[in-house]
Design an enzyme around this catalytic site. Sequence first.
Site, PDB file in Angstrom:
ATOM      1  N   GLY A   1      89.741 -47.943  17.989  1.00  0.00           N
ATOM      2  CA  GLY A   1      88.433 -48.536  18.246  1.00  0.00           C
ATOM      3  C   GLY A   1      88.165 -49.632  17.244  1.00  0.00           C
TER       4      GLY A   1
ATOM      5  N   PHE B   1      81.685 -53.436  12.297  1.00  0.00           N
ATOM      6  CA  PHE B   1      81.899 -53.104  10.897  1.00  0.00           C
ATOM      7  C   PHE B   1      83.371 -52.949  10.548  1.00  0.00           C
ATOM      8  CE2 PHE B   1      77.648 -53.021  10.953  1.00  0.00           C
ATOM      9  CZ  PHE B   1      77.058 -51.950  11.552  1.00  0.00           C
ATOM     10  N   GLY B   2      84.234 -53.043  11.515  1.00  0.00           N
ATOM     11  CA  GLY B   2      85.640 -52.901  11.192  1.00  0.00           C
ATOM     12  C   GLY B   2      86.397 -52.189  12.290  1.00  0.00           C
TER      13      GLY B   2
ATOM     14  N   ASP C   1      70.880 -45.171  15.802  1.00  0.00           N
ATOM     15  CA  ASP C   1      71.822 -45.830  16.706  1.00  0.00           C
ATOM     16  C   ASP C   1      72.503 -44.797  17.593  1.00  0.00           C
ATOM     17  OD1 ASP C   1      72.899 -48.068  17.810  1.00  0.00           O
ATOM     18  OD2 ASP C   1      74.537 -48.252  16.383  1.00  0.00           O
TER      19      ASP C   1
ATOM     20  N   GLY D   1      84.817 -52.573  15.976  1.00  0.00           N
ATOM     21  CA  GLY D   1      83.430 -52.972  16.172  1.00  0.00           C
ATOM     22  C   GLY D   1      82.988 -53.871  15.056  1.00  0.00           C
TER      23      GLY D   1
END
Length: 845
Positions: free
Chosen positions: A532, A536-537, A650, A534
């Site tokens: 995965g 943030f990394g 979130d 996104g």
Amino acid sequence: MSACFWVFTTLYLYTSNASPITGISSSKTIESLATNQQLYDGETLVSPDQRFELGFFCPSNPCKDVKFLGIWYKNIAPTTVVWVANRKRPIRRTSSGVHLMLDDYGVFVIQDGSKRVIWRSPPKNYSPSVGRKPVLQLLQSGNLVVRDCDINLSCGGYIWESFNHPSDTLLPGMELSLDYGSRLRYRAITSWRKKDDPSDGDFKFGFDRSVQAPQLVLTKENGVRLSRWGPWDGQKFSGMNSLMDNPILSPTLRFDNDQVSLKFEALNRSILLRLVLSPLGSLQFLWWKSKNEGWITILTLNKDNCDRIGSCGPYGICYSDDPSCRCLEEGFMAISSVDWCGFECSSGCKRKNDLNCTAGDGFLKYEQMKLPDNSSVWGALSINECENKCAKECSCMAYTSLNMYGNGSIICVVWLNDLIDLRTVHGGGNDIYIRMSHIELDSIIHKTKRKKVIWVASIVLLSTIITCALLLIIIVRYFTMLKRSKTRALEQEQSPLTEFGGSQEEDSDCRVFELDEIATATNNFCTSNEIGSGGFGRVYKGELPRGEEVAVKRLAESSWQGIREFKNEVTLIAKLQHRNLVKLLGYCIEGNERILVYEYLSNHSLDHIIFDQFKKRLLMWDNRFKIIKGVAKGLLYLHDDSRLRVIHRDLKASNILLDSEMNPKISDFGLARILASEKGETTNRVIGTHGYMSPEYIMNGHFSTKSDVYSFGVLALEIISGKKNWGFQHPDHNLNLLGHAWKLWTEGRSSELMEPVLGDSIIQEDEIVKCIHIGLLCVQKQPEDRLTMSEVVNILQGEHCINVRQPDEPGFFAGRSMMGLGFSTTAERNLESVNEVTMTTISGR
Ligand SMILES: *[C@@H]1O[C@H](CO)[C@@H](O)[C@H](O)[C@H]1NC(C)=O
Ligand SMILES: *[C@@H]1O[C@H](CO)[C@@H](O)[C@H](O)[C@H]1NC(C)=O
Ligand SMILES: *[C@@H]1O[C@H](CO)[C@@H](O)[C@H](O)[C@H]1NC(C)=O
Ligand SMILES: *[C@@H]1O[C@H](CO)[C@@H](O)[C@H](O)[C@H]1NC(C)=O
Ligand SMILES: *[C@@H]1O[C@H](CO)[C@@H](O)[C@H](O)[C@H]1NC(C)=O
């Protein structure tokens, strides 16, 4: 709240047209208005260079029932109003023959056809001499003035000027001012109430009347102070460097004993520039770049949380580069017992050693600071006199000296209360001397001495140490390898939990990994291990030497946001232990690397399954019900049962991970906040994911347990329907998933919301209806109407149908096409970048 929601929807509706203000096609323009003339609705008065225009305008589009008299830029679309005359007294649509008229005494009046006065300008102390008459003119600067002129229009001074009565906009040349003598005579700007309502709003910006030194302050309703910059140090307002070193505008401050005033000019006078206080309270300098680009934000004065007064409490320093609160470096410690004094922490700091005024305290110098709030001025004193006087006065907590008048007079400024609203300003702060007990000062001196000694010693020993270290490393490597192969054999029989979980002390439930170890586990962060990625990394699957599978979240380098999220996540999750929360095994900080190591969950995230055409069959109703219950329990633990009150902020399908038995675990605490109070908190940085954020959070930045409940409601409806709320489309209507669910509910057809593939298995229709009911109760507009998580869990576990109230209309039910508009028009973004929604699109592991 319902009013807020109304504003919100209307904002969206209006931004769908380019301009919220009805454009005026003037039938007739004039250059000045004399006493025998009328300016009718539709006619305008223009400035000599055609830059500004005065006339009647409608703040909404299409025009609703009120109109105002105002000034706007003549050649700019959308119409941008910079001044409004009759803010408190709108002209009703029912009035006919409305016109503007100037009387013989220089008072101008808005009246209707039957001469009923709607509004009049304040009376002036003026009566014309022979051969002269008052004339109303709009100057090049945008200043509307009443002047005393002869018949040839040769005019004298101003009898009245609009620049002395600002609305929400400061134009070049216009002044903010305060008279220290009376304190009442002051000019400030006041926001509009709403985008389409120019009446006085909640926000006000001007000089601070509560302190003696010039300081700017932004207040909200009831005069509550929100942000402040100051005191003035002769060159800048302390903490507001950006205004002074700006390449586009140049501010000027005039200050003598009685009066202070501030204005700005555009360095290139041919450009259009304005400072505007938006209805949501953001203070921005805007520049009209071009027709295509529109108004560009040059500078936002209140841009981050550190610009809010006291966001870090007394003696706390706010950092915006790595936003968090810390205590003043020497001699202070956090009041709250928890060591992770995060960003929302506002209880502040206290002294490690108490002051003892009788025994004599000293002062410690701090450099490059934004000076604290609530200063007092002790007049012209040398710095030594200032220190002595402050030392004698036990309540004097700090002092500094400023060349406030800019003429070389050194003014002693002191603080008589706890120091609030400090921050570090690199390369442009002020020095401040803060009172410390002698014990503290002695220990600081001692410490620095000791540091020096250590320095020398370490240099001397360095070469020896290097040699030793090299030797040591070799030996240690050898032994650890030996030990590892032994333990591996041992661990195969034992439960893998022993290292991290249960029996161990709570302090050690989080392990520190070495970068080498992680690199090996993930094949050097091999792309084939990536599961995965996104904002943030990236997330990798890894395998520890013992064969334990882990998910490794490697935060993007140089992402300040990531670092903040990182700290948050480590400190938070390490304290949280629940079956329905993903478990943090450890972390790694080396160089620029920041890595989190989680338990690996083989079924990845929920969104990969329920929104996938094929995989959705993997989750039949029983499993989905179990997932809804699990998420509810996890969330209940966060809200109520853990030692802290945590708001996840979130919650979404991609943040629900599933283990091999499809048990849900909530993950990604990067945005989570610990709340002190039940009421929730408000932030300027609204971050979240489209479709899951509650209206009050998007609108006001307000988050609480109820905003998580909202997200949970959305998630539950998504799990039941297999459809995403954001991006939902239906052939018959323009509603989103919530609207669709509510529509079906009110029509008594709620079970039609169910994911069609669920029909293939045995299902409990009453359970589905119950979950839909819960979902709808969670997404209601009013936070207080929504269920709490403990109610949700109780209802979910109850055998019977719920005997609870009917849900109200959901928060957002309009479809995407309408929702998308609000934050995508440039006009909106320019005005509201403080409240701009930064959508994260992190996909789960
Ligand atoms: C107005 O202008 C005319 C012609 O230019 C001149 O004769 C007259 O004296 C002026 N009147 C005043 C009051 O200045
Ligand atoms: C500087 O200006 C202030 C205020 O106008 C005045 O009181 C003071 O005497 C001046 N100092 C000098 C040295 O001129
Ligand atoms: C000022 O702005 C105008 C219009 O943007 C531009 O044409 C002009 O070159 C600028 N003048 C200076 C001195 O930058
Ligand atoms: C302050 O210091 C004096 C003299 O050293 C001592 O007698 C007194 O107890 C101290 N007071 C406090 C509150 O510590
Ligand atoms: C500001 O200082 C005054 C005394 O100088 C004090 O009465 C007041 O409470 C202080 N306000 C704040 C917010 O600390």
